[in-house]
Motif scaffolding. Structure first.
Motif, mmCIF file in Angstrom:
data_model
loop_
_atom_site.group_PDB
_atom_site.id
_atom_site.type_symbol
_atom_site.label_atom_id
_atom_site.label_comp_id
_atom_site.label_asym_id
_atom_site.label_seq_id
_atom_site.Cartn_x
_atom_site.Cartn_y
_atom_site.Cartn_z
ATOM 1 N N ASP A 212 -5.875 81.581 -11.691
ATOM 2 C CA ASP A 212 -7.321 82.095 -11.273
ATOM 3 C C ASP A 212 -7.002 82.579 -9.921
ATOM 4 O OD1 ASP A 212 -8.369 80.540 -13.719
ATOM 5 O OD2 ASP A 212 -10.137 80.432 -12.347
ATOM 6 N N ALA A 213 -6.189 82.043 -9.370
ATOM 7 C CA ALA A 213 -5.894 82.693 -7.633
ATOM 8 C C ALA A 213 -4.927 84.115 -8.180
ATOM 9 C CB ALA A 213 -5.145 82.236 -6.658
ATOM 10 N N ASP A 214 -3.912 84.567 -8.890
ATOM 11 C CA ASP A 214 -3.436 85.566 -9.174
ATOM 12 C C ASP A 214 -4.715 87.130 -10.063
ATOM 13 O OD1 ASP A 214 -1.203 84.515 -8.373
ATOM 14 O OD2 ASP A 214 -0.504 83.134 -10.475
ATOM 15 N N ALA A 215 -5.653 85.614 -10.569
ATOM 16 C CA ALA A 215 -6.214 87.393 -11.171
ATOM 17 C C ALA A 215 -6.901 87.216 -11.048
ATOM 18 C CB ALA A 215 -7.262 86.420 -12.381
ATOM 19 N N GLN A 216 -7.261 86.676 -9.503
ATOM 20 C CA GLN A 216 -8.672 87.024 -8.304
ATOM 21 C C GLN A 216 -7.686 88.097 -7.564
ATOM 22 O OE1 GLN A 216 -11.365 85.447 -7.971
ATOM 23 N NE2 GLN A 216 -11.911 87.215 -5.721
ATOM 24 N N GLY A 217 -6.382 88.169 -7.298
ATOM 25 C CA GLY A 217 -6.090 89.414 -6.594
ATOM 26 C C GLY A 217 -4.997 90.937 -7.334
ATOM 27 N N VAL A 218 -5.212 90.396 -8.678
ATOM 28 C CA VAL A 218 -4.775 91.504 -9.146
ATOM 29 C C VAL A 218 -6.600 92.073 -9.290
ATOM 30 C CG1 VAL A 218 -4.707 92.827 -11.642
ATOM 31 C CG2 VAL A 218 -2.832 90.439 -10.588
ATOM 32 N N LEU A 219 -7.685 91.595 -10.013
ATOM 33 C CA LEU A 219 -9.044 92.217 -9.965
ATOM 34 C C LEU A 219 -9.360 92.664 -8.678
ATOM 35 C CD1 LEU A 219 -10.437 89.911 -11.709
ATOM 36 C CD2 LEU A 219 -10.090 92.224 -12.828
ATOM 37 N N THR A 220 -8.977 92.713 -7.561
ATOM 38 C CA THR A 220 -9.116 92.607 -6.380
ATOM 39 C C THR A 220 -8.761 94.322 -5.992
ATOM 40 O OG1 THR A 220 -9.684 90.650 -4.882
ATOM 41 C CG2 THR A 220 -8.864 92.327 -4.445
ATOM 42 N N ARG A 221 -7.491 94.211 -6.432
ATOM 43 C CA ARG A 221 -6.434 95.402 -6.074
ATOM 44 C C ARG A 221 -6.846 97.011 -7.178
ATOM 45 N NH1 ARG A 221 -0.722 94.651 -7.922
ATOM 46 N NH2 ARG A 221 -0.563 97.489 -7.735
ATOM 47 N N LEU A 222 -7.921 96.180 -8.557
ATOM 48 C CA LEU A 222 -8.418 96.801 -9.056
ATOM 49 C C LEU A 222 -9.400 97.990 -8.509
ATOM 50 C CD1 LEU A 222 -7.477 95.314 -12.749
ATOM 51 C CD2 LEU A 222 -5.910 97.686 -11.585
ATOM 52 N N PHE A 223 -10.334 95.806 -8.499
ATOM 53 C CA PHE A 223 -12.229 96.503 -8.511
ATOM 54 C C PHE A 223 -12.621 96.041 -6.619
ATOM 55 C CE2 PHE A 223 -11.714 95.837 -12.555
ATOM 56 C CZ PHE A 223 -11.182 96.952 -13.883
ATOM 57 N N GLY A 224 -12.130 95.618 -6.186
ATOM 58 C CA GLY A 224 -12.334 94.993 -4.410
ATOM 59 C C GLY A 224 -13.109 93.976 -5.144
ATOM 60 N N PRO A 225 -12.672 93.086 -3.349
ATOM 61 C CA PRO A 225 -13.052 91.765 -4.226
ATOM 62 C C PRO A 225 -14.332 91.134 -4.657
ATOM 63 C CG PRO A 225 -13.622 91.985 -1.230
ATOM 64 C CD PRO A 225 -12.788 93.951 -1.768
ATOM 65 N N ALA A 226 -15.792 91.570 -4.097
ATOM 66 C CA ALA A 226 -16.709 90.634 -4.875
ATOM 67 C C ALA A 226 -16.814 90.910 -6.605
ATOM 68 C CB ALA A 226 -18.068 91.749 -4.513
ATOM 69 N N GLU A 227 -16.353 92.256 -7.077
ATOM 70 C CA GLU A 227 -16.382 92.514 -8.694
ATOM 71 C C GLU A 227 -15.527 91.411 -8.710
ATOM 72 O OE1 GLU A 227 -17.404 94.339 -12.274
ATOM 73 O OE2 GLU A 227 -18.434 93.941 -10.347
ATOM 74 N N ALA A 228 -14.415 91.274 -8.280
ATOM 75 C CA ALA A 228 -13.247 89.774 -8.222
ATOM 76 C C ALA A 228 -13.991 88.998 -9.025
ATOM 77 C CB ALA A 228 -11.962 90.547 -7.363
ATOM 78 N N THR A 229 -14.479 88.568 -7.793
ATOM 79 C CA THR A 229 -14.971 87.330 -7.735
ATOM 80 C C THR A 229 -15.989 87.119 -9.255
ATOM 81 O OG1 THR A 229 -14.909 86.990 -5.399
ATOM 82 C CG2 THR A 229 -16.640 85.621 -6.041
ATOM 83 N N ARG A 230 -16.788 88.495 -9.254
ATOM 84 C CA ARG A 230 -17.564 88.351 -10.393
ATOM 85 C C ARG A 230 -16.632 88.205 -11.730
ATOM 86 N NH1 ARG A 230 -20.211 91.507 -14.308
ATOM 87 N NH2 ARG A 230 -19.068 93.759 -13.594
ATOM 88 N N LYS A 231 -15.572 88.807 -11.774
ATOM 89 C CA LYS A 231 -15.392 89.149 -13.222
ATOM 90 C C LYS A 231 -14.714 87.615 -13.468
ATOM 91 C CE LYS A 231 -14.776 94.297 -14.003
ATOM 92 N NZ LYS A 231 -15.331 94.108 -15.150
ATOM 93 N N VAL A 232 -13.741 86.668 -13.144
ATOM 94 C CA VAL A 232 -12.785 85.972 -12.593
ATOM 95 C C VAL A 232 -14.440 84.899 -12.844
ATOM 96 C CG1 VAL A 232 -12.102 83.978 -11.770
ATOM 97 C CG2 VAL A 232 -10.975 86.413 -11.468
ATOM 98 N N ALA A 233 -15.372 85.234 -12.343
ATOM 99 C CA ALA A 233 -16.391 83.721 -12.605
ATOM 100 C C ALA A 233 -16.778 84.108 -14.238
ATOM 101 C CB ALA A 233 -17.420 83.995 -12.419
#
Length: 468
Positions: A212-233
């Motif tokens: 999940d942490a790696d996924a959060q990092g990729v999604l943060t680069r793609l969509f920003g931190p807030a959206e990354a947290t939502r998408k991982v969930a």
């Protein structure tokens, strides 16, 4: 708001690199078109032998598609694409150097493994890293690149054949021109392999693997931190409560004990895309047009025209797919292909024996009608079933079964592809071109009613919302 944080540059890089796999898919599939005279002469092949040598790639493709879906769940989407790139390189080198039909068939099977892997991995990878509102548009780039690869192979084959004086003539370093047609494929394959080091792994794969942490990092680069947290969930919630590593048995509905209906829809889309006969144009275009009176040089030019029209049609799809949806495009394509294939079948029914006693010719305006109808057919296919089938397979399945469902659907697609490709040379002789194209016409007609009854629209829906 959050949309402003979308890293369009990174998404563009990801799509550009991933779709090189589509280019290689197209190039490796299309390079055989224009080399058949050389292969036939080098290996002393008859009609059946040509069909087997041409169709060998499809044996590898069906295996590659089936194993890649599962492999992508085990080692990741990016690593699977890297493996495909290596297979493309090995295949190109070996096919060009083949001293016998057996070695050539092995080389094409190896290339097929890469084609099959790229065909299922690139679409799902793109769908998993792009925003829902533009997912169809960006996923459609895959088909543009497939057709670009086909057209690139046609152009390269045409130039090599013209410069050498024919596909069987000697070219550089004392090797026949048809061998160089295969060796040139190493260049884009190497570019594909190197470029894959510059893109990240799919965040959905990372969540499925518990990273999940790696996924959060990729999604943060793609969509920003807030959206990354939502998408991982969201991704985590979309996985079944009794979450486990994806496996083929997930394709069976635990309640009914039957195969999930969504898988039958995926298989239907995959198979109908091939039963309409599109790859007869791409694999045998030169042979087909020579059979009805065109010269080898003209036939290769017709291939290039078909490729250019296909790219234009795919660009139209990119403009329309997220506006009018997937299902309307499929229906339009099925209707258009039915009419144009029927026209081609009629034109071929008017053929008469060639003046030299070999081959046939189309009298009067029938040749022009066949050529126009065939290219309109290519346009209808590439504005609809060409790109849309891959878009839907990449997005229509729930997260838990996406890799497995892609494996089975991709396998079915390549088996249908192989059946069409291997049977065509013999069907030209009996029952003949006209009846053969009538069979493709019937498949296009049935596909219309299949889409109308079975296919559900996926435009604008998040991948985590897909049900199956």
């Amino acid at each position: 708001m959050e949309a402003r944080q979308v890293n369009n540059g990174l998404i563009g890089l990801i799509v550009a690199v991933a779709t090189i796999g589509g280019f290689m898919f197209g190039y490796d599939s299309g390079v055989i078109n224009g080399t058949q005279k050389g292969i036939e002469a080098a290996f002393d092949l008859g009609r059946l032998g040509i069909g087997i040598n041409v169709g060998a790639i499809l044996v590898g493709s069906s295996i590659g598609a089936f194993t890649a879906g599962r492999l992508a769940d085990l080692i990741g989407r990016r690593n699977t694409m890297m493996l495909a790139a290596v297979l493309f390189i090995v295949s190109a080198l070996l096919a060009g150097a083949a001293g016998s039909s057996a070695i050539f068939i092995i080389a094409r099977i190896i290339g097929g493994l890469g084609v099959g892997a790229a065909s299922v991995t690139s679409p799902v990878y793109i769908s998993e890293v792009t925003p829902a509102r533009v997912r169809g548009r960006l996923s459609s780039v895959q088909q543009v690149m497939i057709i670009s690869g086909l057209t690139g192979a046609f152009v390269a084959n045409f130039l090599v054949a013209r410069y050498a004086g024919g596909s069987t003539a000697m070219f550089w370093a004392g090797y026949e021109a048809w061998r160089w047609m295969f060796w040139l494929q190493v260049i884009p394959a190497a570019i594909y392999f190197i470029a894959l080091f510059f893109i990240p792994e799919s965040p959905r794969y990372l969540v499925v693997r518990g990273r999940d942490a790696d996924a959060q990092g990729v999604l943060t680069r793609l969509f920003g931190p807030a959206e990354a947290t939502r998408k991982v969930a969201e991704i985590r919630a979309s996985l079944s409560a009794d979450h486990h590593k994806p496996r083929l048995s997930d394709l069976i509905d635990k309640t009914s004990g039957k195969i999930r209906p969504i898988l039958w829809v995926g298989i239907g889309l995959a198979v109908f895309q091939q039963l309409v006969g599109i790859n007869v144009v791409f694999y045998y275009g030169a042979t087909l047009w020579e059979a009805v009176g065109f010269t080898e040089d003209n036939a290769l030019q017709i291939n290039i025209l078909s490729g250019a029209l296909s790219i234009g049609a795919c660009l139209l799809t990119i403009a329309l797919i997220d506006r009018i949806g997937r299902k309307p495009l499929l229906l339009i394509g099925s209707a258009g292909m039915t009419v144009t294939l029927a026209t081609v079948a009629w034109a071929f029914s008017t053929s008469v024996p060639g003046a030299s006693g070999t081959g046939v010719t189309l009298p009067g305006n029938a040749g022009v009608i066949a050529l126009v109808a065939a290219n309109l057919y290519v346009i209808f296919f590439n504005v609809s079933w060409g790109p849309v089938m891959w878009v839907m397979l990449g997005e229509m399945f729930p997260t838990q079964i996406r890799g497995s469902a892609l494996a089975v659907s991709g396998f079915a697609q390549w088996i249908a592809n192989a059946a069409i490709a291997v049977s065509f040379p013999s069907m030209v002789l009996s029952p003949g071109l006209s009846i053969t194209y009538l069979l493709y016409t019937l498949a296009a007609l049935v596909s219309f009613f299949f889409v109308k009854a079975m296919v559900q629209e996926t435009r604008g829906r998040e991948l985590e919302d897909m049900q199956g």
